[in-house]
Design a protein around this motif. Structure first.
Motif, PDB file in Angstrom:
ATOM      1  N   SER A 165       0.824  -1.220   0.000  1.00  0.00           N
ATOM      2  CA  SER A 165       0.000   0.000   0.000  1.00  0.00           C
ATOM      3  C   SER A 165       0.855   1.265   0.000  1.00  0.00           C
ATOM      4  O   SER A 165       0.323   2.370   0.062  1.00  0.00           O
ATOM      5  CB  SER A 165      -0.944   0.004   1.212  1.00  0.00           C
ATOM      6  N   ASP A 166       2.186   1.092  -0.065  1.00  0.00           N
ATOM      7  CA  ASP A 166       3.077   2.235  -0.224  1.00  0.00           C
ATOM      8  C   ASP A 166       4.383   1.734  -0.843  1.00  0.00           C
ATOM      9  O   ASP A 166       4.560   0.549  -1.062  1.00  0.00           O
ATOM     10  CB  ASP A 166       3.321   2.964   1.102  1.00  0.00           C
ATOM     11  N   GLY A 167       5.248   2.665  -1.166  1.00  0.00           N
ATOM     12  CA  GLY A 167       6.537   2.289  -1.727  1.00  0.00           C
ATOM     13  C   GLY A 167       6.618   2.520  -3.224  1.00  0.00           C
ATOM     14  O   GLY A 167       5.658   2.942  -3.873  1.00  0.00           O
ATOM     15  N   LEU A 168       7.779   2.237  -3.758  1.00  0.00           N
ATOM     16  CA  LEU A 168       8.088   2.504  -5.161  1.00  0.00           C
ATOM     17  C   LEU A 168       7.083   1.890  -6.124  1.00  0.00           C
ATOM     18  O   LEU A 168       6.520   2.572  -6.982  1.00  0.00           O
ATOM     19  CB  LEU A 168       9.504   2.011  -5.478  1.00  0.00           C
ATOM     20  N   VAL A 169       6.851   0.592  -6.016  1.00  0.00           N
ATOM     21  CA  VAL A 169       5.968  -0.079  -6.973  1.00  0.00           C
ATOM     22  C   VAL A 169       4.535   0.422  -6.839  1.00  0.00           C
ATOM     23  O   VAL A 169       3.850   0.650  -7.836  1.00  0.00           O
ATOM     24  CB  VAL A 169       6.054  -1.611  -6.823  1.00  0.00           C
ATOM     25  N   CYS A 170       4.073   0.636  -5.639  1.00  0.00           N
ATOM     26  CA  CYS A 170       2.741   1.206  -5.422  1.00  0.00           C
ATOM     27  C   CYS A 170       2.618   2.549  -6.141  1.00  0.00           C
ATOM     28  O   CYS A 170       1.631   2.812  -6.841  1.00  0.00           O
ATOM     29  CB  CYS A 170       2.481   1.363  -3.929  1.00  0.00           C
ATOM     30  N   ASP A 171       3.632   3.396  -5.983  1.00  0.00           N
ATOM     31  CA  ASP A 171       3.602   4.710  -6.632  1.00  0.00           C
ATOM     32  C   ASP A 171       3.586   4.592  -8.152  1.00  0.00           C
ATOM     33  O   ASP A 171       2.866   5.322  -8.838  1.00  0.00           O
ATOM     34  CB  ASP A 171       4.807   5.552  -6.212  1.00  0.00           C
ATOM     35  N   LEU A 172       4.380   3.674  -8.688  1.00  0.00           N
ATOM     36  CA  LEU A 172       4.418   3.499 -10.145  1.00  0.00           C
ATOM     37  C   LEU A 172       3.064   3.059 -10.683  1.00  0.00           C
ATOM     38  O   LEU A 172       2.712   3.358 -11.821  1.00  0.00           O
ATOM     39  CB  LEU A 172       5.492   2.494 -10.538  1.00  0.00           C
ATOM     40  N   LEU A 173       2.289   2.362  -9.852  1.00  0.00           N
ATOM     41  CA  LEU A 173       0.970   1.906 -10.271  1.00  0.00           C
ATOM     42  C   LEU A 173      -0.133   2.938 -10.044  1.00  0.00           C
ATOM     43  O   LEU A 173      -1.116   2.952 -10.777  1.00  0.00           O
ATOM     44  CB  LEU A 173       0.599   0.616  -9.525  1.00  0.00           C
ATOM     45  N   TRP A 174      -0.012   3.795  -9.031  1.00  0.00           N
ATOM     46  CA  TRP A 174      -1.161   4.596  -8.626  1.00  0.00           C
ATOM     47  C   TRP A 174      -0.957   6.103  -8.572  1.00  0.00           C
ATOM     48  O   TRP A 174      -1.913   6.843  -8.393  1.00  0.00           O
ATOM     49  CB  TRP A 174      -1.674   4.112  -7.268  1.00  0.00           C
ATOM     50  N   SER A 175       0.246   6.615  -8.699  1.00  0.00           N
ATOM     51  CA  SER A 175       0.424   8.071  -8.598  1.00  0.00           C
ATOM     52  C   SER A 175      -0.154   8.772  -9.832  1.00  0.00           C
ATOM     53  O   SER A 175      -0.270   8.178 -10.906  1.00  0.00           O
ATOM     54  CB  SER A 175       1.905   8.415  -8.425  1.00  0.00           C
ATOM     55  N   ASP A 176      -0.544  10.020  -9.657  1.00  0.00           N
ATOM     56  CA  ASP A 176      -1.173  10.795 -10.736  1.00  0.00           C
ATOM     57  C   ASP A 176      -0.521  12.162 -10.875  1.00  0.00           C
ATOM     58  O   ASP A 176      -0.167  12.787  -9.864  1.00  0.00           O
ATOM     59  CB  ASP A 176      -2.661  11.035 -10.445  1.00  0.00           C
ATOM     60  N   PRO A 177      -0.425  12.658 -12.117  1.00  0.00           N
ATOM     61  CA  PRO A 177       0.065  14.024 -12.306  1.00  0.00           C
ATOM     62  C   PRO A 177      -1.009  15.032 -11.909  1.00  0.00           C
ATOM     63  O   PRO A 177      -2.205  14.755 -12.012  1.00  0.00           O
ATOM     64  CB  PRO A 177       0.341  14.091 -13.807  1.00  0.00           C
ATOM     65  N   GLU A 178      -0.574  16.176 -11.461  1.00  0.00           N
ATOM     66  CA  GLU A 178      -1.488  17.271 -11.106  1.00  0.00           C
ATOM     67  C   GLU A 178      -0.838  18.567 -11.558  1.00  0.00           C
ATOM     68  O   GLU A 178       0.155  19.005 -10.977  1.00  0.00           O
ATOM     69  CB  GLU A 178      -1.762  17.278  -9.604  1.00  0.00           C
ATOM     70  N   ASP A 179      -1.390  19.173 -12.603  1.00  0.00           N
ATOM     71  CA  ASP A 179      -0.779  20.364 -13.190  1.00  0.00           C
ATOM     72  C   ASP A 179      -0.845  21.606 -12.303  1.00  0.00           C
ATOM     73  O   ASP A 179      -0.124  22.558 -12.538  1.00  0.00           O
ATOM     74  CB  ASP A 179      -1.422  20.678 -14.548  1.00  0.00           C
ATOM     75  N   HIS A 180      -1.696  21.593 -11.299  1.00  0.00           N
ATOM     76  CA  HIS A 180      -1.883  22.794 -10.471  1.00  0.00           C
ATOM     77  C   HIS A 180      -1.202  22.680  -9.117  1.00  0.00           C
ATOM     78  O   HIS A 180      -1.697  23.189  -8.119  1.00  0.00           O
ATOM     79  CB  HIS A 180      -3.379  23.084 -10.313  1.00  0.00           C
ATOM     80  N   GLN A 181      -0.053  22.018  -9.102  1.00  0.00           N
ATOM     81  CA  GLN A 181       0.725  21.918  -7.866  1.00  0.00           C
ATOM     82  C   GLN A 181       2.199  21.863  -8.225  1.00  0.00           C
ATOM     83  O   GLN A 181       2.563  21.667  -9.380  1.00  0.00           O
ATOM     84  CB  GLN A 181       0.345  20.667  -7.066  1.00  0.00           C
ATOM     85  N   THR A 182       3.033  22.024  -7.224  1.00  0.00           N
ATOM     86  CA  THR A 182       4.459  21.797  -7.380  1.00  0.00           C
ATOM     87  C   THR A 182       4.850  20.695  -6.403  1.00  0.00           C
ATOM     88  O   THR A 182       4.226  20.534  -5.348  1.00  0.00           O
ATOM     89  CB  THR A 182       5.300  23.064  -7.108  1.00  0.00           C
TER      90      THR A 182
END
Length: 136
Positions: free
Chosen positions: A27-44
């Motif tokens: 539920s966390d970690g590198l592979v989790c992020d590669l599967l579930w993270s999303d871009p957000e153009d209105h943040q840094t």
């Protein structure tokens, strides 16, 4: 191309070769992020997702990752987008979703992307699936 996105735990693509496969996705970690993270153009930078798994990342993260890894463009999937594709990070990336009218619940189109020998991209959008939608 990545399944979903980037990870604050990934500095260069060589780290992916070090992953022992097969592996469990936590539920966390590198592979989790590669599967579930999303871009957000209105943040840094990086922010934890509201859904409690992984992160969202801004155009600055995409830009830094591409430069560091000598890449020009990023293709990702797993996020329903209305037109079947959606550019992010000032056009340095695109989200592609290949399932039109996802689960019969979204009124989305689908897209695939192709590249010619000069790496010029073409997006192909369609509204109907060639496969039957499973009944509920």
């Amino acid at each position: 191309c990545v399944s979903s996105g980037l990870s604050p735990k990934l500095d260069d693509l060589g780290e992916l070769r070090k992953l022992q496969r097969p592996l469990e996705v936590g539920s966390d970690g590198l592979v989790c992020d590669l599967l579930w993270s999303d871009p957000e153009d209105h943040q840094t930078g990086w922010r934890e997702m509201d859904k409690g798994v992984s992160y969202t990342y801004g155009p600055d993260v995409v830009d830094e990752f591409l430069k560091k890894n000598h890449l020009d463009f990023m293709v990702r999937g797993t996020q329903v987008v209305e037109e079947g594709y959606e550019f992010f990070a000032d056009g340095k990336g695109v989200s592609i979703f290949t399932f039109p009218d996802f689960l019969g619940e979204f009124n989305n189109k689908a897209s695939v992307i192709s590249f010619d020998q000069q790496l010029q991209q073409s997006l192909h959008t369609f509204e109907e699936s060639m496969l039957p939608v499973p009944s509920k």
